[in-house]
Design a protein around this motif. Sequence first.
Motif, mmCIF file in Angstrom:
data_model
loop_
_atom_site.group_PDB
_atom_site.id
_atom_site.type_symbol
_atom_site.label_atom_id
_atom_site.label_comp_id
_atom_site.label_asym_id
_atom_site.label_seq_id
_atom_site.Cartn_x
_atom_site.Cartn_y
_atom_site.Cartn_z
ATOM 1 N N GLY A 99 0.783 -1.227 0.000
ATOM 2 C CA GLY A 99 0.000 0.000 0.000
ATOM 3 C C GLY A 99 0.813 1.275 0.000
ATOM 4 N N SER A 100 2.142 1.182 -0.075
ATOM 5 C CA SER A 100 2.961 2.384 -0.088
ATOM 6 C C SER A 100 3.569 2.563 -1.473
ATOM 7 C CB SER A 100 4.056 2.298 0.969
ATOM 8 O OG SER A 100 4.903 1.209 0.699
ATOM 9 N N SER A 101 3.803 3.800 -1.841
ATOM 10 C CA SER A 101 4.372 4.085 -3.152
ATOM 11 C C SER A 101 5.892 4.144 -3.062
ATOM 12 C CB SER A 101 3.823 5.413 -3.672
ATOM 13 O OG SER A 101 4.292 6.474 -2.877
ATOM 14 N N ALA A 102 6.522 4.148 -4.217
ATOM 15 C CA ALA A 102 7.977 4.239 -4.259
ATOM 16 C C ALA A 102 8.440 5.581 -3.690
ATOM 17 C CB ALA A 102 8.471 4.068 -5.688
ATOM 18 N N ALA A 103 7.653 6.629 -3.927
ATOM 19 C CA ALA A 103 8.003 7.943 -3.399
ATOM 20 C C ALA A 103 7.970 7.933 -1.873
ATOM 21 C CB ALA A 103 7.048 9.002 -3.932
ATOM 22 N N ASP A 104 6.979 7.224 -1.297
ATOM 23 C CA ASP A 104 6.911 7.129 0.166
ATOM 24 C C ASP A 104 8.123 6.397 0.725
ATOM 25 O OD1 ASP A 104 4.668 8.579 0.604
ATOM 26 O OD2 ASP A 104 3.380 6.891 1.158
ATOM 27 N N LYS A 105 8.524 5.332 0.059
ATOM 28 C CA LYS A 105 9.697 4.587 0.523
ATOM 29 C C LYS A 105 10.937 5.469 0.484
ATOM 30 C CE LYS A 105 7.997 0.013 -0.396
ATOM 31 N NZ LYS A 105 8.183 -1.266 -1.040
ATOM 32 N N PHE A 106 11.054 6.266 -0.568
ATOM 33 C CA PHE A 106 12.187 7.187 -0.675
ATOM 34 C C PHE A 106 12.133 8.232 0.436
ATOM 35 C CE2 PHE A 106 14.148 11.091 -2.378
ATOM 36 C CZ PHE A 106 15.447 10.620 -2.518
ATOM 37 N N LYS A 108 1.576 7.311 5.611
ATOM 38 C CA LYS A 108 1.471 6.995 7.041
ATOM 39 C C LYS A 108 1.634 8.245 7.899
ATOM 40 C CE LYS A 108 2.853 2.200 6.688
ATOM 41 N NZ LYS A 108 3.774 1.155 7.085
ATOM 42 N N GLY A 109 2.459 9.169 7.469
ATOM 43 C CA GLY A 109 2.630 10.418 8.202
ATOM 44 C C GLY A 109 1.357 11.249 8.199
ATOM 45 N N LYS A 110 0.701 11.330 7.048
ATOM 46 C CA LYS A 110 -0.566 12.059 6.962
ATOM 47 C C LYS A 110 -1.629 11.387 7.825
ATOM 48 C CE LYS A 110 0.347 13.942 2.401
ATOM 49 N NZ LYS A 110 0.060 13.894 0.978
ATOM 50 N N ALA A 111 -1.627 10.049 7.841
ATOM 51 C CA ALA A 111 -2.587 9.321 8.682
ATOM 52 C C ALA A 111 -2.319 9.590 10.156
ATOM 53 C CB ALA A 111 -2.518 7.828 8.387
ATOM 54 N N GLY A 140 9.282 16.688 9.077
ATOM 55 C CA GLY A 140 8.623 17.321 7.931
ATOM 56 C C GLY A 140 8.529 16.390 6.735
ATOM 57 N N VAL A 141 9.601 15.662 6.469
ATOM 58 C CA VAL A 141 9.587 14.706 5.351
ATOM 59 C C VAL A 141 8.637 13.555 5.662
ATOM 60 C CG1 VAL A 141 10.985 13.065 4.033
ATOM 61 C CG2 VAL A 141 11.897 15.311 4.561
ATOM 62 N N ALA A 142 8.679 13.052 6.903
ATOM 63 C CA ALA A 142 7.811 11.937 7.287
ATOM 64 C C ALA A 142 6.344 12.338 7.227
ATOM 65 C CB ALA A 142 8.167 11.435 8.679
ATOM 66 N N ALA A 143 6.039 13.599 7.499
ATOM 67 C CA ALA A 143 4.657 14.070 7.492
ATOM 68 C C ALA A 143 4.059 14.085 6.093
ATOM 69 C CB ALA A 143 4.571 15.459 8.106
#
Length: 127
Positions: A11-18, A66-69, A59-62
């Motif tokens: 459920g996570s995108s490549a951008a999220d992993k980065f 998952k950060g938005k959640a 800030g990056v994690a937000a």
Amino acid sequence: MKANHAETPDGSSAADKFKWFITILLLAVAVVGNSFYSETFNVVIRTAGVVVLIAAALGVAATTIKGKAAISFAREARLEIRKVIWPTRQETMQTTLIVLAVSIVMALALWGIDGIMVRLVALATGA
């Protein structure tokens, strides 16, 4: 179809992993940098650097899913806390005294039962 929005099975995108990689990297730089430059820089400068790096990591994690959640959950929890009816000082004192009294009574009751049991076992074993 954009490559950044390609969902993986979890459920996570490549951008999220980065973004999570960058977050962990920033935190690691904060820890290692603080340790490595402990003799070189003043405590105030090192502390400011660590605070800036942690803020950047948060800030990056937000910006991740998952950060938005997590931010959404925190906002909802804050709204729920506002709905709580907190007890007055008098209610708090009364409840505390009741709990204290019940605890003392139960401690005395258990002490008495323990004493009786010890005597019964001593009678049964002849000790």
